[in-house]
Write a protein that holds these residues in place. Structure first.
Motif, PDB file in Angstrom:
ATOM      1  N   GLU A  19      56.674  98.818   2.349  1.00  0.00           N
ATOM      2  CA  GLU A  19      56.944  98.324   3.699  1.00  0.00           C
ATOM      3  C   GLU A  19      57.919  97.147   3.675  1.00  0.00           C
ATOM      4  O   GLU A  19      58.845  97.073   4.499  1.00  0.00           O
ATOM      5  CB  GLU A  19      55.637  97.889   4.375  1.00  0.00           C
ATOM      6  N   LYS A 168      49.691 106.415   8.971  1.00  0.00           N
ATOM      7  CA  LYS A 168      49.722 105.429  10.043  1.00  0.00           C
ATOM      8  C   LYS A 168      49.303 106.092  11.345  1.00  0.00           C
ATOM      9  O   LYS A 168      49.642 107.235  11.623  1.00  0.00           O
ATOM     10  CB  LYS A 168      51.132 104.863  10.206  1.00  0.00           C
ATOM     11  N   ASP A 190      48.425 101.417   7.645  1.00  0.00           N
ATOM     12  CA  ASP A 190      48.513 100.458   8.746  1.00  0.00           C
ATOM     13  C   ASP A 190      48.241  99.037   8.277  1.00  0.00           C
ATOM     14  O   ASP A 190      48.842  98.081   8.773  1.00  0.00           O
ATOM     15  CB  ASP A 190      47.537 100.844   9.860  1.00  0.00           C
ATOM     16  N   ALA A 193      51.468  97.908   6.656  1.00  0.00           N
ATOM     17  CA  ALA A 193      52.525  97.648   7.638  1.00  0.00           C
ATOM     18  C   ALA A 193      52.268  96.345   8.385  1.00  0.00           C
ATOM     19  O   ALA A 193      53.187  95.544   8.604  1.00  0.00           O
ATOM     20  CB  ALA A 193      52.630  98.817   8.608  1.00  0.00           C
ATOM     21  N   ASN A 213      41.861 100.987  13.570  1.00  0.00           N
ATOM     22  CA  ASN A 213      42.523 102.047  14.336  1.00  0.00           C
ATOM     23  C   ASN A 213      41.664 102.395  15.551  1.00  0.00           C
ATOM     24  O   ASN A 213      40.531 101.935  15.671  1.00  0.00           O
ATOM     25  CB  ASN A 213      42.730 103.291  13.473  1.00  0.00           C
TER      26      ASN A 213
END
Length: 213
Positions: A19, A168, A190, A193, A213
Motif C-alpha cells: 500500500e 478490501k 483494509d 490500507a 467492515n
C-alpha cells in the motif's frame, strides 16, 4: 515520504508495504527472517535484517525516516516466552527520538482503550479473554501500546478485533467504542490500507481508532 515498516513480512505488514509503495512512498522494511522477504519487492524496498533486540539494526532502519509503521503483533504460540516486542518497541521509540522522527502508526486490539474512551461490554470482553487465556500476549500488546501512548510522539494506534484474509470491502467503519457503531471482522487488506493512509494524515494523531467492515 520515507517510511520504515516493522513487522514488514507479516500478513498485514506485507500488505502495508505494498500500500505504501502504491501511494508513492519509499519504504524500509525491517525483517527478522530474510527468507520471508517477498521477491516482488525487488529493488523498490530497502530491507534491514535484525531481531527486535538489535538496537543497532533498528536504529539503522529508523534513520532517515519521516514516519514509522509497526505491524508487529504478539505471538499466539503458547510456548513463547518473554516480551520481546515490548523491548523492541522501546528500541524503535528511542531511535525515533534520536533521529527526530515524530510520526508513528501501530496496531492493537480494543483490549487497549483510546485515551478518550470508557470501557464498554465489547472492550471488556476483548480484554478479559486474552488476559485470562493468553496472558503473555495480552501483556505484550498492552506493554507495546503503553510505551507508544506515553512517548510524546505523534502516534496513532489502529485497533481491530477479527482480521480476515478477504479482499478490501466497499465500506470501512472507523470510530470509537461507546460512541460509534463498529463490527468485529475486518479484512487485513483494509487494515493495511487504513494504516498506510495514516502516514500523511493527522486526523487520528494521539488517538486509537477502531476499524471494522
Amino acid at each position: 515520504m520515507n517510511v520504515s515498516v516493522f513487522g514488514a513480512t507479516g500478513a498485514i505488514g506485507s500488505l502495508a508495504v505494498t500500500e505504501l509503495l502504491e501511494r508513492g512512498h519509499r519504504v524500509t522494511a525491517y525483517a527478522r527472517n530474510p527468507g520471508k522477504v517477498p521477491g516482488s519487492w525487488g529493488e523498490r524496498v530497502r530491507v534491514v535484517v535484525g531481531e527486535m533486540s538489535d538496537q543497532v539494526a533498528i536504529d539503522s532502519a529508523v534513520a532517515g525516516a519521516d514516519a514509522v509503521v509497526s505491524a508487529l503483533g504478539p505471538s499466539m504460540d503458547r510456548k513463547a516466552t518473554g516480551l520481546p516486542l515490548v523491548a523492541g518497541t522501546g528500541h524503535i521509540l528511542t531511535s525515533m527520538k534520536r533521529h527526530g522522527v515524530r510520526r508513528y502508526i501501530g496496531h492493537a486490539t480494543p483490549a487497549v482503550l483510546d485515551p478518550h474512551e470508557k470501557p464498554t461490554p465489547v472492550t471488556r470482553l476483548i480484554g478479559f479473554l486474552p488476559r485470562t487465556f493468553m496472558r503473555r500476549a495480552y501483556d505484550e500488546i498492552t506493554g507495546m501500546t503503553g510505551q507508544v501512548m506515553g512517548s510524546g510522539l505523534d502516534w496513532t494506534v489502529v485497533r481491530f478485533i477479527a482480521p480476515k484474509n478477504t479482499p478490501k470491502q466497499d465500506r470501512l467503519r472507523v470510530g470509537f467504542f461507546g460512541t460509534d457503531k463498529l463490527g468485529f471482522a475486518v479484512s487485513r487488506a483494509d487494515i493495511a490500507a487504513f494504516t498506510a493512509a495514516q502516514v500523511g494524515d493527522d486526523t487520528y494523531v494521539g488517538r486509537a481508532p477502531a476499524i471494522s467492515n
